[in-house]
Design an enzyme around this catalytic site. Sequence first.
Site, short mmCIF file in Angstrom:
data_model
loop_
_atom_site.label_atom_id
_atom_site.label_comp_id
_atom_site.label_asym_id
_atom_site.label_seq_id
_atom_site.Cartn_x
_atom_site.Cartn_y
_atom_site.Cartn_z
N HIS A 1 0.80 -1.16 0.00
CA HIS A 1 0.05 0.03 0.04
C HIS A 1 0.90 1.21 0.19
O HIS A 1 0.99 1.83 1.05
CB HIS A 1 -1.07 -0.02 1.19
CG HIS A 1 -2.22 1.02 0.97
ND1 HIS A 1 -3.28 0.79 1.49
CD2 HIS A 1 -2.10 2.22 0.45
CE1 HIS A 1 -4.33 1.76 1.36
NE2 HIS A 1 -3.58 2.54 0.73
N HIS B 1 1.49 4.74 -2.03
CA HIS B 1 1.16 5.98 -2.94
C HIS B 1 2.59 6.73 -3.56
O HIS B 1 2.91 7.56 -2.84
CB HIS B 1 0.36 6.94 -2.16
CG HIS B 1 -1.12 6.37 -1.86
ND1 HIS B 1 -2.11 6.49 -2.84
CD2 HIS B 1 -1.32 5.92 -0.70
CE1 HIS B 1 -3.33 5.68 -2.01
NE2 HIS B 1 -2.53 5.46 -0.90
N HIS C 1 -6.41 -0.94 5.08
CA HIS C 1 -6.33 -0.11 6.31
C HIS C 1 -7.69 -0.17 7.13
O HIS C 1 -8.33 0.85 7.43
CB HIS C 1 -5.96 1.12 6.11
CG HIS C 1 -6.77 2.02 4.85
ND1 HIS C 1 -8.05 2.09 4.71
CD2 HIS C 1 -6.04 2.73 3.77
CE1 HIS C 1 -8.51 2.73 3.42
NE2 HIS C 1 -7.14 3.07 3.23
N ASP D 1 0.35 2.40 3.90
CA ASP D 1 -0.34 3.52 3.24
C ASP D 1 0.53 4.90 3.41
O ASP D 1 -0.03 5.60 3.76
CB ASP D 1 -1.57 3.77 4.08
CG ASP D 1 -2.61 4.85 3.49
OD1 ASP D 1 -2.50 5.14 2.28
OD2 ASP D 1 -3.87 5.00 4.12
C1 NCD Z 1 -4.65 8.43 0.61
C2 NCD Z 1 -3.79 9.45 -0.16
O1 NCD Z 1 -3.44 10.44 0.05
O2 NCD Z 1 -3.55 9.01 -1.76
N1 NCD Z 1 -4.83 9.15 1.82
C3 NCD Z 1 -5.14 8.54 2.97
O3 NCD Z 1 -5.76 9.22 4.00
N2 NCD Z 1 -5.17 7.07 3.23
C4 NCD Z 1 -6.05 8.07 -0.20
C5 NCD Z 1 -6.63 6.79 0.46
O4 NCD Z 1 -5.99 5.75 0.60
O5 NCD Z 1 -7.88 7.20 1.05
ZN ZN Z 2 -7.39 4.35 1.36
#
Ligand code: NCD
Ligand code: ZN
Length: 433
Positions: free
Chosen positions: A59, A61, A228, A301
């Site tokens: 996970h 980004h 999550h 995340d």
């Molecule tokens: C994530 C993001 O910023 O891409 N943010 C988050 O709070 N987890 C998007 C997401 O997974 O909802």
């Molecule tokens: Zn998410």
Amino acid sequence: MLTRIVNGRIWKDGNILEKDILIEDEKILDLIRKGQKVQVDRILDAKGALILPGLVDAHTHLRDSRISYKEDFVSGTSAAVAGGFTVVLDMPNTEPPITSPERLEDRIASARKKILCDVGFYAMPLYMDKIEDLVRTGCIGFKIYTHKSFEEINFFEDETIDKLFKAVEKTGLTLSIHAEDPSKIGYLGEKYNAIEHARAHSIEAEVNMIKRILNLAKKYNLKIRFCHISTAEGIKIVAGEKRYSLNYFTEVTPAHLTLDESILHKYDKICVVEPPIRGKEDVIFLRKMFWNGVIDIIGTDHAPHTLDEKLCDRPAPGFPGLETAVPVLFTLAKKGFIPFSKLIESLTSNPARIFNLNGYGAIDKDNVSNLTFLKFVPEYEIDSSKFYSKAKFTPFKGFKAETIVTRTIVRGETVYDRESGVIDERRGKVIKH
Ligand code: NCD
Ligand code: ZN
């Protein structure tokens, strides 16, 4: 190039072996007895470190493209290897989102030569007629958000979710879901802080959406990974279903396993995340579920934003996680709050199995020579100013950690070591399903 790794303690399938590792370029060749004579090109001294299979973050980004100011392939994968991760699976909510084979192809092409670790890419299945082509292009799985629209398409209604399940079932790939029911998320005005945000993203929103998904998924033979999970009630429900089906997987983040709402008073907007940081009872229950074998994946995340985006009137949800996961989680394990061996599995063999990452997740003959070296050290404080991520803040600021990553090896070469830092060798490869 034949390399022998000496003085390591090797984690193998739940045992710690006092052996040496032989790696030949990008492959693990063998585990051999200490002292066994073998002609090698070089010797690498692990200095007593615990050697794990290269960690996998399912996970991340990585951002890049139009939002490279938040993070890009180089900074994101640098943060990964500095945090001990050798594989990251990248989320598709980029700008623009990865909704078509063309965009996926472009993203893969642009990542090549910029990545320091191996990367797989999720796609967002907004258009049913593009799903097969996304699979052909090599997405590692699919990801949807149930509480937000992308390109004016959403999965708010049961009917649309049902259609999606039917289409994704045919692919055999895992569907990852951010489960929050938008009808149970409270209204947030033009200005809010972390406590107001957490109140709006209610427990009920997560629980309700998990229930709806499980109810709809019954008809299908579809692998679903709940991203999550943050609530006791939410994980309890999935745990119940897991007794009857092998199709459901749970993910929890280091933040939801560690921090409770008291941190919202302390660091406020920095902590805003979706789903939000919950109460102490939820944290304790998630840990209990970890002991019980209910948690399959720890996903960081890693969601970088600029500091301005975090501190403004409507703070962006998310914070970086790649460089805090190991220090936080292994410290929790050392203190007995979470199970040590299950923690390692949740960062290695479990994600590798769930996402069919062949050759990853275990120190086995012929597997990819990705390795993570850890050490337990005297207490030190997490310091976000040292992050490789562009996002130099964290709700773990001041957390007293007792674990460090001493070395990260990607495809047979060191890409991070504690003394030199990240070594900008872009050895990472794109992993397709
Ligand atoms: C994530 C993001 O910023 O891409 N943010 C988050 O709070 N987890 C998007 C997401 O997974 O909802
Ligand atoms: Zn998410």
